[in-house]
Write a protein that holds these residues in place. Structure first.
Motif, PDB file in Angstrom:
ATOM      1  N   ILE A 105       0.879  -1.162   0.000  1.00 15.12           N
ATOM      2  CA  ILE A 105       0.000   0.000   0.000  1.00 15.12           C
ATOM      3  C   ILE A 105       0.921   1.218   0.000  1.00 15.12           C
ATOM      4  N   GLY A 106       1.166   1.746  -1.180  1.00 16.95           N
ATOM      5  CA  GLY A 106       2.125   2.844  -1.320  1.00 16.95           C
ATOM      6  C   GLY A 106       1.595   3.924  -2.245  1.00 16.95           C
ATOM      7  N   LYS A 107       2.426   4.899  -2.542  1.00 14.34           N
ATOM      8  CA  LYS A 107       1.999   6.048  -3.343  1.00 14.34           C
ATOM      9  C   LYS A 107       1.469   5.642  -4.711  1.00 14.34           C
ATOM     10  N   MET A 108       2.164   4.727  -5.381  1.00 12.25           N
ATOM     11  CA  MET A 108       1.747   4.324  -6.719  1.00 12.25           C
ATOM     12  C   MET A 108       0.401   3.622  -6.684  1.00 12.25           C
ATOM     13  N   VAL A 133       3.127  -1.542   3.935  1.00  9.35           N
ATOM     14  CA  VAL A 133       2.648  -0.171   3.749  1.00  9.35           C
ATOM     15  C   VAL A 133       3.842   0.779   3.789  1.00  9.35           C
ATOM     16  N   HIS A 134       3.789   1.786   2.944  1.00 10.22           N
ATOM     17  CA  HIS A 134       4.920   2.720   2.901  1.00 10.22           C
ATOM     18  C   HIS A 134       5.055   3.462   4.229  1.00 10.22           C
ATOM     19  N   SER A 135       6.237   4.016   4.437  1.00 11.81           N
ATOM     20  CA  SER A 135       6.503   4.716   5.693  1.00 11.81           C
ATOM     21  C   SER A 135       6.194   6.202   5.603  1.00 11.81           C
ATOM     22  N   HIS A 136       5.850   6.685   4.408  1.00 11.66           N
ATOM     23  CA  HIS A 136       5.589   8.109   4.223  1.00 11.66           C
ATOM     24  C   HIS A 136       4.241   8.506   4.826  1.00 11.66           C
ATOM     25  N   PRO A 137       4.127   9.709   5.357  1.00 13.58           N
ATOM     26  CA  PRO A 137       2.822  10.183   5.840  1.00 13.58           C
ATOM     27  C   PRO A 137       1.825  10.280   4.681  1.00 13.58           C
ATOM     28  N   HIS A 138       0.617   9.792   4.915  1.00 17.09           N
ATOM     29  CA  HIS A 138      -0.454   9.860   3.914  1.00 17.09           C
ATOM     30  C   HIS A 138      -1.760   9.667   4.676  1.00 17.09           C
ATOM     31  N   PRO A 139      -2.757  10.506   4.451  1.00 14.92           N
ATOM     32  CA  PRO A 139      -4.002  10.403   5.229  1.00 14.92           C
ATOM     33  C   PRO A 139      -4.632   9.009   5.201  1.00 14.92           C
ATOM     34  N   PHE A 140      -4.614   8.363   4.032  1.00 10.36           N
ATOM     35  CA  PHE A 140      -5.268   7.054   3.920  1.00 10.36           C
ATOM     36  C   PHE A 140      -4.522   5.998   4.729  1.00 10.36           C
TER      37      PHE A 140
END
Length: 195
Positions: A105-108, A133-140
């Protein structure tokens, strides 16, 4: 015990390798998909998405997708190609009530609205889920990580074996509980192999 295990970590820490190692320990027990790098020599040129049964693999992100409307860094993203593999496996898991692996579950992947909608269905169901899941902040993904039914595991190169052992224990415990409730292992395997 949490029924959703989310593994997060920086790019290159081994999340996909971890998922594939878990699948090898529990053959024919999961629906799902994983993504992998495509390399040309020493350079990464894109990513493929493949189902866990080895029936389908498609290139969904590439430096050569110059006309793609969706982009992450230098990579153009073919959302439709990703959906062709990923959504089929997620829908199959929901229909058959088979445990689900998602990598990742990442940006792409989050460019796909249909993927996000199916994730909400998955996390509203009683399915056993192992996802990276990616480690970047993302609301979802931040919302997924905060769920009370989620156990968040942080992977790095120093704790790969420990994390794999944790996933193996939790997965084996789930199948044991399921068997005790009357769902025989043979039926699980038969169900998960249905096309």
């Amino acid at each position: 015990m949490a029924t959703r295990l989310l593994v997060t970590g920086r790019p290159g820490c081994g999340k996909t390798t971890l998922v594939k190692a878990l699948l090898k320990r529990f053959p024919n027990r999961f629906c799902g998909f994983y993504t992998e790098e495509v390399r040309e020599g020493d350079l990464r040129s894109g990513f493929t998405v493949a189902d866990v049964r080895g029936l389908q693999r498609l290139l969904f992100a590439s430096v050569s997708f110059s006309k793609a409307k969706k982009r992450v860094s230098k990579y153009g993203v073919d959302v439709a190609a990703f959906e062709t593999v990923a959504l089929k496996e997620m829908e199959r898991s929901l229909e058959e009530k088979t445990p689900l692996v998602i990598d990742e579950i990442g940006k792409m992947e989050l460019f796909s609205e249909r993927f996000r909608n199916l994730l909400e269905q998955v996390f509203s169901s009683p399915l056993f889920v192992v996802a990276t899941v990616h480690s970047h902040p993302h609301p979802f993904t931040d919302a997924l990580k905060r769920r009370s039914d989620v156990e968040l595991l942080f992977l790095d190169r120093s704790n790969f074996d420990e994390t794999l052992s944790k996933l193996t224990f939790c997965t084996a415990s789930f199948f044991e509980r399921r068997k005790q409730k009357g769902f025989e292992a043979g039926e699980e395997i038969k169900t998960s192999l249905k096309g």
